[in-house]
Design a protein around this motif. Structure first.
Motif, mmCIF file in Angstrom:
data_model
loop_
_atom_site.group_PDB
_atom_site.id
_atom_site.type_symbol
_atom_site.label_atom_id
_atom_site.label_comp_id
_atom_site.label_asym_id
_atom_site.label_seq_id
_atom_site.Cartn_x
_atom_site.Cartn_y
_atom_site.Cartn_z
ATOM 1 N N ALA A 129 12.668 21.636 59.559
ATOM 2 C CA ALA A 129 11.203 21.654 59.449
ATOM 3 C C ALA A 129 10.864 22.055 58.020
ATOM 4 O O ALA A 129 11.576 22.835 57.394
ATOM 5 C CB ALA A 129 10.592 22.643 60.435
ATOM 6 N N THR A 131 7.390 22.127 54.822
ATOM 7 C CA THR A 131 5.994 21.899 54.438
ATOM 8 C C THR A 131 5.958 21.127 53.127
ATOM 9 O O THR A 131 6.991 20.961 52.468
ATOM 10 C CB THR A 131 5.243 23.233 54.247
ATOM 11 N N GLY A 150 14.642 30.588 57.258
ATOM 12 C CA GLY A 150 13.485 30.073 56.540
ATOM 13 C C GLY A 150 13.491 30.508 55.091
ATOM 14 O O GLY A 150 13.895 31.626 54.763
ATOM 15 N N ARG A 156 3.851 30.832 55.301
ATOM 16 C CA ARG A 156 3.983 29.463 55.804
ATOM 17 C C ARG A 156 5.262 29.283 56.604
ATOM 18 O O ARG A 156 5.326 28.467 57.523
ATOM 19 C CB ARG A 156 3.964 28.468 54.631
ATOM 20 N N LEU A 160 6.506 28.149 61.025
ATOM 21 C CA LEU A 160 7.525 27.109 61.204
ATOM 22 C C LEU A 160 8.686 27.628 62.042
ATOM 23 O O LEU A 160 9.201 26.938 62.928
ATOM 24 C CB LEU A 160 8.067 26.643 59.843
ATOM 25 N N GLN A 163 7.691 27.804 65.693
ATOM 26 C CA GLN A 163 7.651 26.463 66.310
ATOM 27 C C GLN A 163 9.054 25.981 66.646
ATOM 28 O O GLN A 163 9.301 25.448 67.746
ATOM 29 C CB GLN A 163 6.972 25.468 65.360
ATOM 30 N N GLU A 164 9.986 26.169 65.696
ATOM 31 C CA GLU A 164 11.355 25.691 65.920
ATOM 32 C C GLU A 164 12.042 26.481 67.026
ATOM 33 O O GLU A 164 12.794 25.924 67.830
ATOM 34 C CB GLU A 164 12.165 25.768 64.623
ATOM 35 N N LYS A 223 11.678 17.673 61.824
ATOM 36 C CA LYS A 223 10.270 17.469 61.501
ATOM 37 C C LYS A 223 10.061 17.239 60.015
ATOM 38 O O LYS A 223 8.957 17.012 59.570
ATOM 39 C CB LYS A 223 9.473 18.705 61.929
#
Length: 250
Positions: A129, A131, A150, A156, A160, A163-164, A223
């Protein structure tokens, strides 16, 4: 006739393999020497530390040999030289590693690069994922379970990660899911300590379960589009990672 031909082919194959090994060994030595020269110029404390460690260990070994007497007077100094060279080499490897990580710190794609160079049986999928600001979440499958790493702006990256984790939890059942944010802020893991942090996580699943888990998670896809995160932060300095591997093997 056929046996003679087969023997000749086997001999030629062995000679070719031997030549390839010699060439690879020569290339590794050349890379190590080049890396040492680069590190020596950048790190003024490298040589004093290496020489100091070598001299100290040899001096202790010689003193112990004199005290013990007999054959120890000859064997301990030799052992001290070997051990001193090994310690000096370890010092070089660790300071080179520290230098690489300090240069990579904060650069886009640094965490992905570090993860793809992990030692051990880790299955890494970069940028599952991302941005438009090059924040990214990378997925790692290992003995602890599923780990999401991450990098980028925490504001931000954290959504993410959430969500993952939610997407993945539907497929993995009771397998533990961890999340890590790479950085120097509170609750974050510095890039240089990322590998150590992962290695300290408990082993919750077997290698066979890892294989099954990986095949299931492939179905989730990604994503992030192609090119969402650069391949690595330091094309030139990343070569030092090979130096570290060589240092660990010796």
């Amino acid at each position: 006739m056929a046996k003679s031909r087969n023997a000749a082919e086997t001999k030629a194959a062995k000679a070719e393999a031997k030549a390839a090994r010699k060439a690879a060994s020569k290339q590794r030595r050349s890379q190590l020497w080049q890396a040492f020269q680069i590190q020596r110029k950048e790190d003024k404390r490298l040589l004093p530390y290496m020489i100091g460690a070598l001299v100290l260990i040899v001096a202790v070994a010689v003193a112990a040999g004199i005290l013990l007497g007999g054959i120890s007077m000859y064997t301990l100094p030799v052992l001290g030289i070997v051990l001193g060279l090994l310690v000096a080499f370890i010092i070089f490897g660790r300071r080179a590693q520290k230098s690489v990580y300090s240069k990579a710190e904060g650069q886009t794609g640094a965490a992905a690069w570090a993860l793809e160079n992990l030692r051990g049986k880790w299955r890494v999928t970069p940028a599952v994922a991302a941005t438009g600001h090059f924040d990214a979440v990378h997925r790692v499958i290992g003995r602890p379970g599923v780990i999401f790493v991450g990098e980028g702006s925490p504001a931000r990256v954290k959504p993410l990660l959430a969500q993952e984790k939610k997407r993945t939890a539907r497929l993995v059942g009771e397998v533990p899911i961890y999340d890590i944010v790479v950085g120097n802020g509170e609750g974050e893991v510095p890039l240089a300590k990322l590998e150590r942090h992962l290695s300290k996580l408990p082993a919750n699943i077997t290698v066979k379960q890892m294989d099954s888990l990986e095949s299931r998670l492939v179905a989730l896809g990604s994503k992030a589009g192609p090119g969402a995160v650069p391949k690595g932060p330091l094309p030139a300095s990343a070569k030092m990672r090979g130096v570290q591997r060589s240092a660990r093997r010796r």
